[in-house]
Structures are given as structure tokens and as C-alpha cells.
Scaffold this active site. Structure first.
Site, mmCIF file in Angstrom:
data_model
loop_
_atom_site.group_PDB
_atom_site.id
_atom_site.type_symbol
_atom_site.label_atom_id
_atom_site.label_comp_id
_atom_site.label_asym_id
_atom_site.label_seq_id
_atom_site.Cartn_x
_atom_site.Cartn_y
_atom_site.Cartn_z
ATOM 1 N N ARG A 77 14.234 -7.605 11.295
ATOM 2 C CA ARG A 77 13.446 -6.980 12.346
ATOM 3 C C ARG A 77 12.513 -8.007 12.983
ATOM 4 O O ARG A 77 12.052 -8.935 12.316
ATOM 5 C CB ARG A 77 12.608 -5.826 11.776
ATOM 6 C CG ARG A 77 13.425 -4.637 11.358
ATOM 7 C CD ARG A 77 12.623 -3.533 10.716
ATOM 8 N NE ARG A 77 11.179 -3.750 10.673
ATOM 9 C CZ ARG A 77 10.342 -2.935 10.027
ATOM 10 N NH1 ARG A 77 10.800 -1.888 9.378
ATOM 11 N NH2 ARG A 77 9.044 -3.165 10.019
ATOM 12 N N ARG A 112 0.151 -10.910 12.804
ATOM 13 C CA ARG A 112 -0.343 -9.648 12.230
ATOM 14 C C ARG A 112 -1.439 -9.931 11.195
ATOM 15 O O ARG A 112 -2.439 -9.218 11.133
ATOM 16 C CB ARG A 112 0.811 -8.881 11.565
ATOM 17 C CG ARG A 112 1.802 -8.273 12.542
ATOM 18 C CD ARG A 112 3.041 -7.769 11.831
ATOM 19 N NE ARG A 112 2.759 -6.672 10.931
ATOM 20 C CZ ARG A 112 3.577 -6.260 9.972
ATOM 21 N NH1 ARG A 112 4.731 -6.882 9.775
ATOM 22 N NH2 ARG A 112 3.255 -5.239 9.202
ATOM 23 N N ARG A 122 12.515 -9.688 4.230
ATOM 24 C CA ARG A 122 13.105 -8.358 4.361
ATOM 25 C C ARG A 122 14.299 -8.372 5.318
ATOM 26 O O ARG A 122 14.283 -9.045 6.340
ATOM 27 C CB ARG A 122 12.058 -7.354 4.860
ATOM 28 C CG ARG A 122 10.935 -7.158 3.874
ATOM 29 C CD ARG A 122 10.115 -5.899 4.127
ATOM 30 N NE ARG A 122 9.473 -5.861 5.435
ATOM 31 C CZ ARG A 122 8.429 -5.080 5.707
ATOM 32 N NH1 ARG A 122 7.929 -4.284 4.768
ATOM 33 N NH2 ARG A 122 7.883 -5.086 6.915
ATOM 34 N N LYS A 129 0.826 -1.214 0.000
ATOM 35 C CA LYS A 129 0.000 0.000 0.000
ATOM 36 C C LYS A 129 0.854 1.256 0.000
ATOM 37 O O LYS A 129 0.605 2.182 -0.764
ATOM 38 C CB LYS A 129 -0.921 0.030 1.221
ATOM 39 C CG LYS A 129 -1.948 -1.078 1.279
ATOM 40 C CD LYS A 129 -2.880 -0.914 2.456
ATOM 41 C CE LYS A 129 -2.173 -0.943 3.791
ATOM 42 N NZ LYS A 129 -1.549 -2.258 4.109
ATOM 43 N N ARG A 131 -9.532 0.910 9.886
ATOM 44 C CA ARG A 131 -9.130 -0.481 10.120
ATOM 45 C C ARG A 131 -10.212 -1.305 10.811
ATOM 46 O O ARG A 131 -10.068 -2.520 10.936
ATOM 47 C CB ARG A 131 -7.852 -0.520 10.959
ATOM 48 C CG ARG A 131 -6.667 0.081 10.221
ATOM 49 C CD ARG A 131 -5.374 -0.120 10.946
ATOM 50 N NE ARG A 131 -4.262 0.441 10.196
ATOM 51 C CZ ARG A 131 -2.988 0.285 10.526
ATOM 52 N NH1 ARG A 131 -2.676 -0.418 11.577
ATOM 53 N NH2 ARG A 131 -2.028 0.826 9.795
#
Length: 215
Positions: A159, A170, A127, A13, A88
Site C-alpha cells: 500500500r 506520518r 506489510r 494499538k 491526537r
């Protein structure tokens, strides 16, 4: 044109919103940016938000929607806006609809970037970050030397929120809290689905075809 961009974590996004903002010369509005700006500037709502953030608590909906209302009444939103990642929840959507009607800036379209969970896990868990600010991906943007930053030679790290177990949590929260908004906006006749699993430029072209209708 007044657009909201939806999609799960890792759908891209933010990447798409930045390109769309430049292409159509409308502001890219993300709640994170709004919060940081108001805290930095010490606004009344920013001070309230900081009280919650400092305690590690979520900023209440009434504070967040107030910040968004103020942002949408700024001069650069006269020709439209691009909401990124908000609302959300259903209560947030109800509050947003009320405010947008009040300031006469209702949504033209809600563009939902659909990406499957396994693809999202692959994207996010791959990542890698560097303390210098550079970021990489083990599949899509690997460093020249495995595990080493091209820019400064430091060792790359993953991370905590890019680890698979955290990503799946998540996604579970997104599916529980945010996915119902897809039906909400579909029932309102505003939802348009886009396949977000393709290449960045291909997804951008698909979104532009939708947004061109509102120029």
C-alpha cells in the site's frame, strides 16, 4: 476502568485494544469506527462528518468530540471504555477532559506504547496486502511463496501508506502533533509507559498488569 491507549503508527494499538476489549469486556472505541458507524447510520453528526470526508478534509474537532461523547454514553460503556488513538492534539485532549468530567467518566490511565522510529519503519514498510483482504509481513508473517497470497494465489502489493517515505512523514506528523500529549498526560498524573517493541503477547501482559489495578 476508563483507559486511553497511545502510541505511534505501527505500535500495535489496534491489535492490543481488540485483545484487551475481549479480556476485560469493555468496548474498544476508535474514532475511525465511530465515524464509519455514524455515516452508515445517517446520524445528524454522521451527516456533518460525511460532508468533510467527501471533500477529503479532516473532520473538525467539535464534530468528532460530539461523536465520541455520544458513544461514551451508550450502555456498553457503563463498566468502562478503551479509547484507541484519541485524542491526537492538545485541544482535543482539553475538549475530551471536559466531556469526560461532564459525563462522570474521567480517565483512569493513559497507556503509552513506546516504539522507536526505525522499528516502526521496519514493521510498517514490511506489510504486504492482497485484493482478497489477506495481509502479510515480509519478516513476521511471510506468505509461503514470496509475493503470492496463500489464500487466493494473487500477487501481493505494498500500500502507498506502507512505503518508507510515507511512513517517515506520518511519524514526523505524530512527533509534532501527538507526542506533546505524552507530557500533557504525564503532568496530569495519568501516563504509564509500556515498551511496545516486544512480542504481542508480552506487551499485552504488561498492559494487563496496569489495567488490573482498576478492576
Amino acid at each position: 476502568m476508563n483507559i486511553a491507549l497511545f502510541g505511534p503508527p505501527g505500535a500495535g494499538k489496534g491489535t492490543q485494544a481488540k485483545e484487551l476489549s475481549k479480556h476485560y469486556t469493555i468496548p474498544h472505541i476508535s474514532t475511525g469506527d465511530i465515524l464509519r458507524a455514524n455515516v452508515r447510520d445517517g446520524t445528524e453528526l454522521g451527516i456533518k462528518a460525511k460532508e468533510y470526508m467527501d471533500k477529503g478534509e479532516l473532520v473538525p474537532d467539535e464534530v468528532l468530540i460530539g461523536l465520541i461523547r455520544n458513544r461514551l454514553t451508550e450502555p456498553d460503556c457503563e463498566t468502562g471504555y478503551l479509547l484507541d488513538g484519541y485524542p491526537r492534539t492538545i485541544p482535543q485532549a482539553d475538549a475530551l477532559t471536559g466531556i469526560l468530567n461532564e459525563i462522570n467518566k474521567p480517565l483512569d490511565s493513559v497507556i503509552n506504547m513506546g516504539v522507536g522510529d526505525e522499528e516502526l519503519v521496519k514493521r510498517l514498510s514490511g506489510r504486504r496486502s492482497c485484493t482478497c483482504g489477506e495481509s502479510y509481513h515480509v519478516m513476521f508473517n511471510p506468505p509461503k511463496q514470496e509475493g503470492i497470497c496463500n489464500a487466493c494465489g494473487s500477487e501481493l502489493y505494498q500500500r502507498d501508506d506502507d512505503k518508507e517515505e510515507v511512513i517517515r512523514q506520518r511519524l514526523a506528523v505524530y512527533n509534532d502533533k501527538t507526542k506533546p500529549l505524552i507530557e500533557y498526560y504525564d503532568n496530569a498524573g495519568l501516563l504509564v509507559n509500556v515498551d511496545g517493541a516486544g512480542l504481542v503477547d508480552s506487551v499485552l501482559a504488561d498492559i494487563c498488569k496496569i489495567m488490573d489495578q482498576y478492576k
